[in-house]
Enzyme design. Structure first.
Site, short mmCIF file in Angstrom:
data_model
loop_
_atom_site.label_atom_id
_atom_site.label_comp_id
_atom_site.label_asym_id
_atom_site.label_seq_id
_atom_site.Cartn_x
_atom_site.Cartn_y
_atom_site.Cartn_z
CE LYS A 16 30.79 32.20 45.37
NZ LYS A 16 31.32 32.77 44.11
CB SER B 25 29.84 36.51 43.89
OG SER B 25 30.52 35.38 43.33
CB SER C 201 33.25 35.83 41.78
OG SER C 201 32.19 36.68 41.50
N1 GLN Z 1 30.74 40.60 39.26
C1 GLN Z 1 30.39 39.75 38.17
C2 GLN Z 1 28.90 39.56 38.15
O1 GLN Z 1 28.25 40.15 38.93
C3 GLN Z 1 31.10 38.43 38.27
C4 GLN Z 1 30.55 37.54 39.29
C5 GLN Z 1 31.25 36.21 39.38
O2 GLN Z 1 32.40 36.06 38.93
N2 GLN Z 1 30.55 35.23 39.90
O3 GLN Z 1 28.37 38.84 37.36
#
Ligand code: GLN
Length: 482
Positions: free
Chosen positions: A76, A151, A175
């Protein structure tokens, strides 16, 4: 060969069925065919990958191969990679070339893996659809009009489309698990502190945790073996001993106690998704597990608490992007203040700015007690709910997401709807617990994920539970690749 998962590939390399160079070339060729449309990778490291593959083959010929030697993986794009751009989905870091490797990356390099490239992601890991990326959305390989989740959408799509054998990812509120669910793969978020955060671009430091995206639980166990462990460079990394996460994979599940949270089977859950989840749980009963209902009384507060705590931490973490030290700097600033303002206005996207505003507000004098301290208290109640449930059961199961993947563009103009994407996953981060999502069915041809949550540091048990399910079913072998 690239349709195989990481564990079968490891066995094939050991038997000499093909070389790491041949395997790496096959992935690079597939990436060249698919990536311009899927947009899963933001950087492909062709030369580096081939030289690492040659070194891996050489090491193997000298009898120095470990289980992951020569296995092509992707990272990532928030793990710092020495000499390779680490942009974290942001214009702010579009020109940032890290001078060092994250501990996770370094561990994989020591294990002999091949770095195929860096995967697309929501900007600073803020999002649930990969649409906040400066580099544009990632398409879901199952249906290219849909999001892959976020994400870690790039890592998820890359594994699902067989553009790598496995990928690293991170999970702050869901995410890893939500994109794994949307793309029909296995996602593992370890216990907070199990894997070093050193060299990961920080979003919300008390929640961020690195984990894996793979085809199977066995693959995940092999990756976690490389990633887990104490790192003195991360003061929140745990000194509890890392284990061999493959050792319990085959343990029978007889006597396993599964808790089903009432709150995860309520209004808003798609009926067909619910059926897949109930069928999966019935499968566990066939394997000898018993099931009982548990209550996570404060789970309805988890999204609200998270959207105070995570933005608060993000607003502090992101204050370092000031145009002075690294990253984007606006053109021709007239003075220091102008530089700060324009650098941040031009360098950050809308969602990141929204989080910084919310976080700064929640931390400001007068509001700190009302919002931030209150959210921290709720966080403790959420942790207590899990602790109480775990007095009676070994693992907790339910849907990862209330629905399957949604259309690109369909939730963009309503941040709160997007925030609710993590309704079943976020509490797990607030409590610091390990969680997985594994493929558990298809609804209208789209993957459904089963979430499995364990006690602190129970990764070996989670992987065992997931692996036994994957031996008894074939949902994890379903692929969008023809
Ligand atoms: N969807 C959540 C956010 O927007 C979690 C994102 C994540 O786990 N990095 O913060």
């Amino acid at each position: 060969m690239i349709e195989l998962g990481l564990a079968p590939l490891s066995r094939a390399l050991a038997k000499g069925e093909f070389s790491s160079v041949e395997l790496t070339q096959a992935y690079l060729q597939k990436i060249a065919q698919e990536n311009s449309d899927l947009n899963a990778y933001v950087t492909v490291c062709e030369e580096l990958a081939l030289s690492q593959a040659r070194a891996a083959d050489e090491a193997r010929s000298q009898g120095n191969a470990g289980p992951l030697t020569g296995i092509p993986i992707a990272h990532k794009d928030l793990f710092c990679t020495k000499g390779i751009r680490t942009a974290c989905g942001s214009k702010m870091l579009d020109n940032f070339i890290a001078p060092y490797d994250a501990t996770v990356v370094e561990n994989f390099i020591k294990a002999g893996t091949v770095t195929l490239g860096k995967t697309n992601m929501d900007e600073f890991a803020m999002g649930s659809s990969n649409e906040t990326s400066f580099y544009g959305p990632v398409k879901n390989p199952w249906n290219r009009n849909l999001v892959p989740g976020g994400s870690s959408g790039g890592s998820a799509a890359a594994v699902a489309a067989r553009l790598c054998a496995g990928a690293t990812a991170t999970d702050t509120g869901g995410s890893i698990r939500q994109p794994a669910s949307f793309t029909g793969i296995t996602g593992l978020k370890p216990t907070y502190g199990r894997v070093s955060r050193w060299g990961m671009v920080a979003f919300a430091s008390s929640l961020d945790q690195a984990g894996t995206m793979t085809q199977s639980a066995e693959d995940a166990a092999m990756m976690l073996n490389v990633m887990a462990g104490l790192d003195l460079k991360d003061s929140t990394s745990s000194d509890s001993a890392a284990e061999d996460y493959t050792k319990d994979l085959d343990k029978p599940l007889a006597g396993l106690k599964i808790g089903i949270p009432t709150q995860h089977f309520s209004e808003g859950l798609n009926a067909d998704v619910e059926k897949c989840i109930r069928d999966a749980i019935a499968e566990f009963e066939k394997l000898g597990a018993t099931v009982k209902e548990v209550s996570l009384d404060n789970s309805h507060l988890s999204v609200s608490a998270y959207y105070v705590i995570a933005p608060a931490e993000a607003s502090a973490n992101l204050s370092r992007y000031d145009g002075v030290r690294y990253g984007y700097r606006c053109k021709n600033p007239v003075n220091l203040e102008d530089m700060y303002k324009r650098t941040r206005s031009e360098g950050f996207g809308t969602e990141v700015k929204r989080r910084i505003m919310v976080g700064t507000y929640a931390l400001s004098a007068g509001y700190y007690d009302a919002y931030y301290i209150k959210a921290q208290k709720i966080r403790r109640l959420i942790k207590n709910d899990f602790q109480k449930a775990f007095e009676e059961v070994d693992v907790i199961m339910g849907p990862t997401s209330p629905h399957t993947a949604f259309a690109i563009g369909s939730k963009n103009d309503d941040p709160v709807t997007m925030y609710l994407e993590d309704i079943y996953t976020i509490a797990v981060n607030l409590a610091g617990l390990p969680g997985m999502s594994i493929p558990a069915g298809l609804v209208n041809g789209l993957p459904v994920g089963l979430q499995i949550v364990g006690k602190d540091f129970a990764e070996a048990q989670l992987l065992n539970v997931a692996h036994k399910f994957q031996q008894a079913t074939d949902w994890h072998t379903k692929s969008p690749v023809k």
